[in-house]
Design an enzyme around this catalytic site. Sequence first.
Site, PDB file in Angstrom:
ATOM      1  N   TYR A 121      -9.176   5.770   2.363  1.00  0.00           N
ATOM      2  CA  TYR A 121      -7.908   6.046   1.669  1.00  0.00           C
ATOM      3  C   TYR A 121      -7.454   7.494   1.763  1.00  0.00           C
ATOM      4  O   TYR A 121      -6.321   7.790   1.380  1.00  0.00           O
ATOM      5  CB  TYR A 121      -8.016   5.594   0.215  1.00  0.00           C
ATOM      6  CG  TYR A 121      -8.174   4.097   0.153  1.00  0.00           C
ATOM      7  CD1 TYR A 121      -7.068   3.273   0.204  1.00  0.00           C
ATOM      8  CD2 TYR A 121      -9.428   3.515   0.157  1.00  0.00           C
ATOM      9  CE1 TYR A 121      -7.197   1.901   0.220  1.00  0.00           C
ATOM     10  CE2 TYR A 121      -9.576   2.143   0.177  1.00  0.00           C
ATOM     11  CZ  TYR A 121      -8.458   1.342   0.213  1.00  0.00           C
ATOM     12  OH  TYR A 121      -8.589  -0.013   0.256  1.00  0.00           O
ATOM     13  N   ARG A 131      -4.150   7.859   3.334  1.00  0.00           N
ATOM     14  CA  ARG A 131      -2.925   7.459   2.640  1.00  0.00           C
ATOM     15  C   ARG A 131      -2.530   8.414   1.526  1.00  0.00           C
ATOM     16  O   ARG A 131      -1.439   8.310   0.983  1.00  0.00           O
ATOM     17  CB  ARG A 131      -3.138   6.087   1.975  1.00  0.00           C
ATOM     18  CG  ARG A 131      -2.878   4.980   2.864  1.00  0.00           C
ATOM     19  CD  ARG A 131      -2.911   3.619   2.297  1.00  0.00           C
ATOM     20  NE  ARG A 131      -3.008   3.354   0.906  1.00  0.00           N
ATOM     21  CZ  ARG A 131      -3.335   2.148   0.430  1.00  0.00           C
ATOM     22  NH1 ARG A 131      -3.605   1.171   1.277  1.00  0.00           N
ATOM     23  NH2 ARG A 131      -3.383   1.916  -0.849  1.00  0.00           N
ATOM     24  N   ILE A 162       1.538   3.659   6.699  1.00  0.00           N
ATOM     25  CA  ILE A 162       0.762   4.497   7.618  1.00  0.00           C
ATOM     26  C   ILE A 162       0.482   3.730   8.906  1.00  0.00           C
ATOM     27  O   ILE A 162       0.234   4.333   9.937  1.00  0.00           O
ATOM     28  CB  ILE A 162      -0.569   4.990   6.998  1.00  0.00           C
ATOM     29  CG1 ILE A 162      -1.485   3.820   6.628  1.00  0.00           C
ATOM     30  CG2 ILE A 162      -0.330   5.915   5.829  1.00  0.00           C
ATOM     31  CD1 ILE A 162      -2.923   4.248   6.311  1.00  0.00           C
ATOM     32  N   ASP A 163       0.518   2.377   8.852  1.00  0.00           N
ATOM     33  CA  ASP A 163       0.100   1.562  10.002  1.00  0.00           C
ATOM     34  C   ASP A 163       1.089   1.590  11.170  1.00  0.00           C
ATOM     35  O   ASP A 163       0.736   1.231  12.289  1.00  0.00           O
ATOM     36  CB  ASP A 163      -0.110   0.106   9.570  1.00  0.00           C
ATOM     37  CG  ASP A 163      -1.117  -0.036   8.446  1.00  0.00           C
ATOM     38  OD1 ASP A 163      -1.942   0.882   8.288  1.00  0.00           O
ATOM     39  OD2 ASP A 163      -1.071  -1.050   7.730  1.00  0.00           O
ATOM     40  N   GLY A 209       6.201  -2.102   3.515  1.00  0.00           N
ATOM     41  CA  GLY A 209       5.779  -2.495   4.856  1.00  0.00           C
ATOM     42  C   GLY A 209       6.124  -3.954   5.120  1.00  0.00           C
ATOM     43  O   GLY A 209       7.036  -4.513   4.485  1.00  0.00           O
ATOM     44  N   GLY A 262       0.847  -1.206   0.000  1.00  0.00           N
ATOM     45  CA  GLY A 262       0.000   0.000   0.000  1.00  0.00           C
ATOM     46  C   GLY A 262       0.873   1.243   0.000  1.00  0.00           C
ATOM     47  O   GLY A 262       1.896   1.274   0.670  1.00  0.00           O
ATOM     48  N   ARG A 304     -25.038  13.845  19.103  1.00  0.00           N
ATOM     49  CA  ARG A 304     -24.961  12.480  18.564  1.00  0.00           C
ATOM     50  C   ARG A 304     -23.712  11.751  19.059  1.00  0.00           C
ATOM     51  O   ARG A 304     -22.750  12.377  19.497  1.00  0.00           O
ATOM     52  CB  ARG A 304     -24.875  12.533  17.036  1.00  0.00           C
ATOM     53  CG  ARG A 304     -26.183  12.811  16.374  1.00  0.00           C
ATOM     54  CD  ARG A 304     -25.984  13.031  14.885  1.00  0.00           C
ATOM     55  NE  ARG A 304     -27.275  13.153  14.213  1.00  0.00           N
ATOM     56  CZ  ARG A 304     -27.435  13.696  13.020  1.00  0.00           C
ATOM     57  NH1 ARG A 304     -26.402  14.176  12.357  1.00  0.00           N
ATOM     58  NH2 ARG A 304     -28.631  13.754  12.481  1.00  0.00           N
TER      59      ARG A 304
HETATM   60  O1  F6P Z   1      -1.149  -1.130   5.081  1.00  0.00           O
HETATM   61  C1  F6P Z   1      -1.690   0.081   4.725  1.00  0.00           C
HETATM   62  C2  F6P Z   1      -3.160  -0.037   4.551  1.00  0.00           C
HETATM   63  O2  F6P Z   1      -3.640   1.213   4.156  1.00  0.00           O
HETATM   64  C3  F6P Z   1      -3.926  -0.564   5.758  1.00  0.00           C
HETATM   65  O3  F6P Z   1      -4.098   0.435   6.740  1.00  0.00           O
HETATM   66  C4  F6P Z   1      -5.191  -1.044   5.115  1.00  0.00           C
HETATM   67  O4  F6P Z   1      -5.790  -2.049   5.895  1.00  0.00           O
HETATM   68  C5  F6P Z   1      -4.706  -1.599   3.815  1.00  0.00           C
HETATM   69  O5  F6P Z   1      -3.487  -0.954   3.532  1.00  0.00           O
HETATM   70  C6  F6P Z   1      -5.613  -1.394   2.644  1.00  0.00           C
HETATM   71  O6  F6P Z   1      -5.120  -2.144   1.572  1.00  0.00           O
HETATM   72  P1  F6P Z   1      -5.498  -1.986   0.039  1.00  0.00           P
HETATM   73  O7  F6P Z   1      -4.684  -0.842  -0.508  1.00  0.00           O
HETATM   74  O8  F6P Z   1      -5.056  -3.277  -0.569  1.00  0.00           O
HETATM   75  O9  F6P Z   1      -6.945  -1.735  -0.034  1.00  0.00           O
END
Ligand code: F6P
Length: 346
Positions: free
Chosen positions: A270, A273, A140-141, A116, A17, A176
Amino acid sequence: MVKKSSGMRIGILTAGGDCPGINAAIRGVGKTAIVKYGMEVIGISDGFTGLINKDCRELTEKDLSGILTVGGTILGTSREKPFKSDGKKKSEISKPDLIREHYEQMGLDCLVCIGGNGTLKTAYLLAQEGLNVVGIPKTIDNDVWGTDKTFGFDSAVNIATEAIDRLHSTANSHKRIMLIELMGHNAGWIALYSGIASGGDVILIPEIPYKEEKIAEYLLHRVEENKPYSIVVVAEGIKNPGKERSVAHYLSDRIFEMTGLETRETVLGYLQRGGTPSPMDRVLATRYGTAAADMIAKRDFGNMVALKNNKIVSVPLADVSGKLKLVDPDNPLVTQARNMGTSFGN
Ligand code: F6P
């Protein structure tokens, strides 16, 4: 600057990712390799797919200018895992063999793998196959074992924090319960940091199992205390009995059923990211990139650049591969948040 020529030719690929700061890392390693060491730099397209298809191009210093602040990766990425069986017959050449063959045909002295956990595992397996490999941790994780931080994480926390800040006012106006689901895969780092940074009332992370009743009890208690709204920060990796729905949607319905309080949910996705890296990520990615070039010059292969107590160190890929860096439930941040009344749903 008079360039001395090391005569080395290095390949760079980005896999898994994407995240903010990858281009800053490519720039760091590439510019240092060219300017300081006179190396040739080859950019490989789309992660390990580019090595399988021999899809690559030379990167000049000019190609590496103007990319520091650009999001994503100029090389492209993919989730190709060459060591996963591809169902080919024994007689056909395997992906790892193809990669080794192309690495030699391309005349590479080293392969820099920016990625990663999945990418770093593949990098380790390629090192086992005899390739000279250097790893750079990105995600990002923030879940790569062996480093205090990965770049991409700070940008994601900034984006998530701003999003939660914005939920506060609308939650308050409508009285809420606002749930926000954040990325992080099986780790709760993004939810923990942005939850604390934005004053989340409940923070749910995979490392601390939650109980629905505890969350409901806590939210009702806040109403009794005349607190008109609540923010529930949810890491995507927590237990999801809802299965086909996102966990934030599942919990939103459950909280309404159990408390009668009006709920809404946001899945940030997303956005976490995309876009330009934060200044902190630009600096970290640059530090990793330049250190990786220095490692190559020293022929320090089979290792990953890492951050330990704010110093850049080299960690064996053998130690990193197959491990995850998760949040310790006794992490001081968790304890401090609890001491201020934040709930972790348990
Ligand atoms: O590892 C980064 C990440 O953005 C995770 O936070 C998320 O679970 C995953 O990638 C999403 O993956 P993809 O880009 O395959 O949808």
